[in-house]
Design a protein around this motif. Sequence first.
Motif, short mmCIF file in Angstrom:
data_model
loop_
_atom_site.label_atom_id
_atom_site.label_comp_id
_atom_site.label_asym_id
_atom_site.label_seq_id
_atom_site.Cartn_x
_atom_site.Cartn_y
_atom_site.Cartn_z
N UNK A 155 0.73 -22.87 30.56
CA UNK A 155 1.60 -23.96 30.16
C UNK A 155 1.26 -24.50 28.77
N UNK A 156 0.18 -24.02 28.16
CA UNK A 156 -0.21 -24.48 26.83
C UNK A 156 0.84 -24.04 25.80
N UNK A 157 1.34 -24.99 25.04
CA UNK A 157 2.32 -24.72 23.98
C UNK A 157 3.59 -24.05 24.49
N UNK A 158 3.90 -24.24 25.77
CA UNK A 158 5.05 -23.55 26.35
C UNK A 158 6.36 -24.03 25.72
N UNK A 159 6.48 -25.35 25.50
CA UNK A 159 7.71 -25.87 24.91
C UNK A 159 7.92 -25.30 23.50
N UNK A 160 6.83 -25.20 22.75
CA UNK A 160 6.94 -24.67 21.39
C UNK A 160 7.44 -23.24 21.41
N UNK A 161 6.82 -22.39 22.24
CA UNK A 161 7.20 -20.98 22.27
C UNK A 161 8.62 -20.79 22.80
N UNK A 162 9.02 -21.61 23.79
CA UNK A 162 10.38 -21.51 24.31
C UNK A 162 11.39 -21.87 23.22
N UNK A 163 11.11 -22.94 22.49
CA UNK A 163 12.00 -23.33 21.40
C UNK A 163 12.03 -22.29 20.30
N UNK A 164 10.89 -21.70 20.00
CA UNK A 164 10.80 -20.68 18.95
C UNK A 164 11.64 -19.47 19.33
N UNK A 165 11.48 -19.00 20.56
CA UNK A 165 12.24 -17.85 21.03
C UNK A 165 13.74 -18.16 21.02
N UNK A 166 14.10 -19.40 21.41
CA UNK A 166 15.50 -19.77 21.45
C UNK A 166 16.15 -19.87 20.08
N UNK A 167 15.36 -20.21 19.06
CA UNK A 167 15.93 -20.44 17.74
C UNK A 167 15.80 -19.27 16.78
N UNK A 168 14.90 -18.33 17.05
CA UNK A 168 14.64 -17.27 16.07
C UNK A 168 15.87 -16.38 15.86
#
Length: 402
Positions: free
Chosen positions: A248-261
């Motif tokens: 769960x560490x940095x999960x929001x960041x990685x989800x947002x990154x994958x969604x926006x890339x």
Amino acid sequence: MPRWKVNLAVLWFGNFMVTAGMTMITPFLSLYLQQDLGVAGAREIGVWAGFIFAANFVTSFFFQPLWGKLSERYGRKMMLLRSGFGMSAVMVLMGFAAAPWQLLLLRGLNGVISGYTPAAVSLVSATTPKEKMGFAMGTLQSGATAGTILGPLIGGLMADTFGFRPIFYITGSLLFLASALSWLMVKEKFDREAAANRPQVGMLRGFGELIRVPQLPALFTVTFLIQFAMLSPMTLIPLYVQRLHGTTDDLAFWSGFVGSVTGFSNMFSAPLLGRLSDRIGSVRILIVSLIGAGLLFIPQAFVGSVPQLLVCRFLLGCFVGGLIPTVNSLIRRHTPEGRDSRAFGFNGSFLALGNMVGPVVGGALSGLIGIEGLFLVSAAFLLAASAWTYRTLYRPARETGR
């Protein structure tokens, strides 16, 4: 600066503001329902959020052809301003909502009066030189893509800073500004007297006239398939990222990154592919983009880490940038003179239909085939669309020597 470039620059900004305004509420909609509108319980919040988010697309699907018809009578710029100023007022009213049903009605009303993007596409296509059409369509699309990417980010930042309700007031004000700039700076040569004397036909008859042009049903279908394929796995990507990330560490960041890339690469590739389509032809770019996007969905079902998924999503966006702009360019080319606004209106309905059906069908199928299966289904749809495009657009043009 040439007039068509001025129009393109102003409408790029307007497109950005409209799409950003529509997506700003995404990060905090559930919290807004819970904290400001008094909705309790995870299930009830989820149901209201789903209906409220979808309401805009449902009403938009039915009303886009009407605005396309009226733009033939009163002008594209008039429809542009109607939509822009109308949506700015509705957005402000959303900030005063006191119950979830009021927010639902306002989102539905927003879909009724929406139509800024189809009107912008139609206006740009009518004022741009034919040899620059691909570049103009790609650039205009990049504005919408930038708004889609940055809208949730801006909305989340403003929610933390100002609270939920002020976001609607700020967004409404920015939409008003974009509409005012369009009013003052966008120019359109439109003969109202000639338009008034032109025979008027109903929407069903008008649609019947358009689909008798063999290329247009193919392009409308491709628009639906693109949106369906892109959005069907979208809502489940955060869960897929969680599984790949393993913590769960940095999960929001990685989800947002994958969604926006995907959006970032799309934003930069759309003008480049548009310019290339002006040189080698829009149909070729559309077919290559459909095949490339379809093939890049396949490895997403088999990745073993988040960085691998990021690479696939980034490359996917490079090809996605050549889809909607080339479809719009081809619609303008094949639509009978004086019917382009109506054609873009119907195409907007097919786009809204894909936005509605994609997430619903994706969610229903995910329980049976998982998100990996959804990636493969999306690949199949896009590859099928490429074959359909080759059969209905490329091969007939080659056979006739056009």
